[in-house]
Scaffold this motif. Sequence first.
Motif, PDB file in Angstrom:
ATOM      1  N   ILE A 267       0.588  -1.631   0.324  1.00  0.00           N
ATOM      2  CA  ILE A 267       0.058   0.081   0.098  1.00  0.00           C
ATOM      3  C   ILE A 267       0.604   1.239   0.387  1.00  0.00           C
ATOM      4  CG2 ILE A 267      -1.668   1.275   1.249  1.00  0.00           C
ATOM      5  CD1 ILE A 267      -3.145  -0.989   0.019  1.00  0.00           C
ATOM      6  N   GLU A 268       1.968   1.324   0.734  1.00  0.00           N
ATOM      7  CA  GLU A 268       2.810   1.902   1.192  1.00  0.00           C
ATOM      8  C   GLU A 268       3.504   2.676  -0.685  1.00  0.00           C
ATOM      9  OE1 GLU A 268       2.652   4.659   3.503  1.00  0.00           O
ATOM     10  OE2 GLU A 268       2.074   3.221   5.183  1.00  0.00           O
ATOM     11  N   GLU A 269       4.013   1.585  -0.811  1.00  0.00           N
ATOM     12  CA  GLU A 269       4.636   1.754  -2.225  1.00  0.00           C
ATOM     13  C   GLU A 269       3.292   1.551  -3.538  1.00  0.00           C
ATOM     14  OE1 GLU A 269       6.165  -1.714  -3.023  1.00  0.00           O
ATOM     15  OE2 GLU A 269       8.432  -1.697  -2.073  1.00  0.00           O
ATOM     16  N   ILE A 270       1.717   1.710  -3.130  1.00  0.00           N
ATOM     17  CA  ILE A 270       1.306   2.174  -4.519  1.00  0.00           C
ATOM     18  C   ILE A 270       1.220   3.225  -4.457  1.00  0.00           C
ATOM     19  CG2 ILE A 270      -1.593   2.034  -5.023  1.00  0.00           C
ATOM     20  CD1 ILE A 270      -0.925  -1.352  -3.761  1.00  0.00           C
ATOM     21  N   TYR A 271       0.508   4.798  -3.010  1.00  0.00           N
ATOM     22  CA  TYR A 271       0.457   5.410  -2.948  1.00  0.00           C
ATOM     23  C   TYR A 271       2.020   6.392  -3.281  1.00  0.00           C
ATOM     24  CZ  TYR A 271      -4.396   5.388  -1.731  1.00  0.00           C
ATOM     25  OH  TYR A 271      -5.049   4.422  -1.412  1.00  0.00           O
ATOM     26  N   ARG A 272       2.778   5.721  -3.044  1.00  0.00           N
ATOM     27  CA  ARG A 272       4.046   6.296  -3.656  1.00  0.00           C
ATOM     28  C   ARG A 272       4.638   6.670  -5.115  1.00  0.00           C
ATOM     29  NH1 ARG A 272       7.584   4.221   0.358  1.00  0.00           N
ATOM     30  NH2 ARG A 272       8.582   2.535  -1.040  1.00  0.00           N
ATOM     31  N   ASP A 273       3.146   5.724  -5.781  1.00  0.00           N
ATOM     32  CA  ASP A 273       3.220   5.379  -7.194  1.00  0.00           C
ATOM     33  C   ASP A 273       4.294   4.279  -8.031  1.00  0.00           C
ATOM     34  OD1 ASP A 273       1.336   5.954  -9.369  1.00  0.00           O
ATOM     35  OD2 ASP A 273       2.412   7.449  -9.874  1.00  0.00           O
ATOM     36  N   GLU A 274       4.927   3.463  -6.996  1.00  0.00           N
ATOM     37  CA  GLU A 274       5.727   2.017  -7.035  1.00  0.00           C
ATOM     38  C   GLU A 274       5.522   1.026  -7.013  1.00  0.00           C
ATOM     39  OE1 GLU A 274       9.028   3.452  -4.937  1.00  0.00           O
ATOM     40  OE2 GLU A 274       9.767   5.270  -5.523  1.00  0.00           O
ATOM     41  N   PRO A 275       4.260   0.522  -7.866  1.00  0.00           N
ATOM     42  CA  PRO A 275       3.333  -0.838  -7.123  1.00  0.00           C
ATOM     43  C   PRO A 275       4.590  -1.932  -7.632  1.00  0.00           C
ATOM     44  CG  PRO A 275       2.244   0.613  -9.027  1.00  0.00           C
ATOM     45  CD  PRO A 275       3.348   1.289  -9.034  1.00  0.00           C
TER      46      PRO A 275
ATOM     47  N   GLN B 209       3.141  -7.038  -8.656  1.00  0.00           N
ATOM     48  CA  GLN B 209       2.043  -8.205  -9.060  1.00  0.00           C
ATOM     49  C   GLN B 209       0.830  -7.436  -9.247  1.00  0.00           C
ATOM     50  OE1 GLN B 209      -0.556  -9.128  -7.085  1.00  0.00           O
ATOM     51  NE2 GLN B 209      -0.232 -10.562  -5.705  1.00  0.00           N
ATOM     52  N   PRO B 210      -0.409  -8.605 -10.481  1.00  0.00           N
ATOM     53  CA  PRO B 210      -1.401  -8.673 -10.635  1.00  0.00           C
ATOM     54  C   PRO B 210      -2.688  -7.702 -10.055  1.00  0.00           C
ATOM     55  CG  PRO B 210      -1.088 -10.939 -11.484  1.00  0.00           C
ATOM     56  CD  PRO B 210       0.263 -10.353 -10.963  1.00  0.00           C
ATOM     57  N   VAL B 211      -2.619  -8.460  -9.070  1.00  0.00           N
ATOM     58  CA  VAL B 211      -3.737  -7.199  -7.545  1.00  0.00           C
ATOM     59  C   VAL B 211      -3.025  -6.451  -7.390  1.00  0.00           C
ATOM     60  CG1 VAL B 211      -4.941  -8.050  -5.863  1.00  0.00           C
ATOM     61  CG2 VAL B 211      -4.224  -9.575  -6.632  1.00  0.00           C
ATOM     62  N   ILE B 212      -2.203  -6.506  -7.381  1.00  0.00           N
ATOM     63  CA  ILE B 212      -1.608  -4.833  -6.691  1.00  0.00           C
ATOM     64  C   ILE B 212      -1.633  -3.592  -7.820  1.00  0.00           C
ATOM     65  CG2 ILE B 212       0.800  -3.521  -5.867  1.00  0.00           C
ATOM     66  CD1 ILE B 212       1.469  -6.429  -4.502  1.00  0.00           C
TER      67      ILE B 212
ATOM     68  N   TRP C   7      -4.136  -0.611  -7.543  1.00  0.00           N
ATOM     69  CA  TRP C   7      -2.823   1.089  -7.454  1.00  0.00           C
ATOM     70  C   TRP C   7      -4.054   1.672  -9.205  1.00  0.00           C
ATOM     71  CZ3 TRP C   7      -0.306   1.864 -12.818  1.00  0.00           C
ATOM     72  CH2 TRP C   7      -0.054   2.881 -12.929  1.00  0.00           C
ATOM     73  N   ARG C   8      -4.329   1.086 -10.294  1.00  0.00           N
ATOM     74  CA  ARG C   8      -5.369   1.831 -10.984  1.00  0.00           C
ATOM     75  C   ARG C   8      -6.042   2.154  -9.942  1.00  0.00           C
ATOM     76  NH1 ARG C   8      -4.544  -3.612 -15.893  1.00  0.00           N
ATOM     77  NH2 ARG C   8      -2.586  -2.689 -16.375  1.00  0.00           N
ATOM     78  N   ALA C   9      -6.951   1.500  -9.604  1.00  0.00           N
ATOM     79  CA  ALA C   9      -8.007   1.461  -8.733  1.00  0.00           C
ATOM     80  C   ALA C   9      -7.248   2.959  -7.961  1.00  0.00           C
ATOM     81  CB  ALA C   9      -8.657   1.184  -8.065  1.00  0.00           C
ATOM     82  N   VAL C  10      -6.523   2.841  -6.868  1.00  0.00           N
ATOM     83  CA  VAL C  10      -6.545   4.056  -6.080  1.00  0.00           C
ATOM     84  C   VAL C  10      -5.513   5.519  -7.658  1.00  0.00           C
ATOM     85  CG1 VAL C  10      -4.443   5.468  -5.178  1.00  0.00           C
ATOM     86  CG2 VAL C  10      -5.368   3.247  -4.330  1.00  0.00           C
ATOM     87  N   LYS C  11      -5.015   5.092  -8.488  1.00  0.00           N
ATOM     88  CA  LYS C  11      -5.416   6.702  -9.314  1.00  0.00           C
ATOM     89  C   LYS C  11      -6.441   7.052 -10.168  1.00  0.00           C
ATOM     90  CE  LYS C  11      -1.903   7.429 -10.784  1.00  0.00           C
ATOM     91  NZ  LYS C  11      -0.944   8.605 -10.470  1.00  0.00           N
TER      92      LYS C  11
ATOM     93  N   LEU D   4      -8.359   7.121  -4.289  1.00  0.00           N
ATOM     94  CA  LEU D   4      -8.760   5.749  -2.896  1.00  0.00           C
ATOM     95  C   LEU D   4      -8.352   5.955  -1.768  1.00  0.00           C
ATOM     96  CD1 LEU D   4      -9.296   2.277  -4.064  1.00  0.00           C
ATOM     97  CD2 LEU D   4     -11.092   4.294  -3.920  1.00  0.00           C
ATOM     98  N   THR D   5      -8.964   6.069  -0.599  1.00  0.00           N
ATOM     99  CA  THR D   5      -8.520   6.923   0.584  1.00  0.00           C
ATOM    100  C   THR D   5      -7.542   6.215   1.457  1.00  0.00           C
ATOM    101  OG1 THR D   5      -9.949   8.451   0.804  1.00  0.00           O
ATOM    102  CG2 THR D   5      -8.512   7.824   2.914  1.00  0.00           C
TER     103      THR D   5
END
Length: 241
Positions: free
Chosen positions: A29-37, A40-43, A47-51, A55-56
């Motif tokens: 989650i931390e890496e997703i919000y740093r834009d460095e996912p 891994q397919p689910v992640i 990440w796409r959903a967050v972008k 998403l909070t």
Amino acid sequence: MWNWHRQVKDTVSQKTIGLMRMEFWKTAIEEIYRDEPPNQPVITELWRAVKTHNLTKRWLLRIIADREKDLDDRAYRNLQELEGYSENTQSSLIYLLLECLGVKNVHADHAASHVGKAHGIVTCLRATPYNSRRRKVYLPMDICMLHGASQEDFIRGSQEKKIRDVVYDIASQAHVHLQHARSFSNSVPAAANPAFLHTVVLEDYLQRVRRADFDVFHKSLQNRNPLLPIQLYIRSWKKTY
């Protein structure tokens, strides 16, 4: 996408492994919000959903934090603890669904809080026969003690009145939360309704457990309601929850 946080507890036999998996998701989650996912397919999909939907982060971390606590594998001390867990997991997920739907509305948030709590309580009840066969009981201890019901009573699948009284009290609280959620329905935007459609499933279980006189082990509760898809369609068509 969301099954990962439900599966960990059932699929690991050692708490250490479960904690490692939860740590993996916290890092992800931390890496997703740093834009460095991580690759891994689910992640990647998360990440796409967050972008896409902004998403909070707090809701995602709250789900993981309470799932991590749940690895302690013990009964809830009281109904308030079960409600707190449900708020932090189920309600957080609905908050995320509302964000995906583009809904920012305080009434929808209030409804989401109550629906999530009802969902968590119903899930705890529905899982009781399965957990009892594994010699596990997670129902709130304060209500069990109030009615003089022991863990052993549940493990042997007792249908005594004291067991049904425990189920009645817990199911009644889920019903109260659904009623509270519906009290906001006139103020909740129609766009939010898809996030609340599963209230049909919760309501169906509560009705069936009532018809079974709150015998959580009754065979009728193990069967699926064939009318549920139709009921879901009607509720969706009416744009209500």
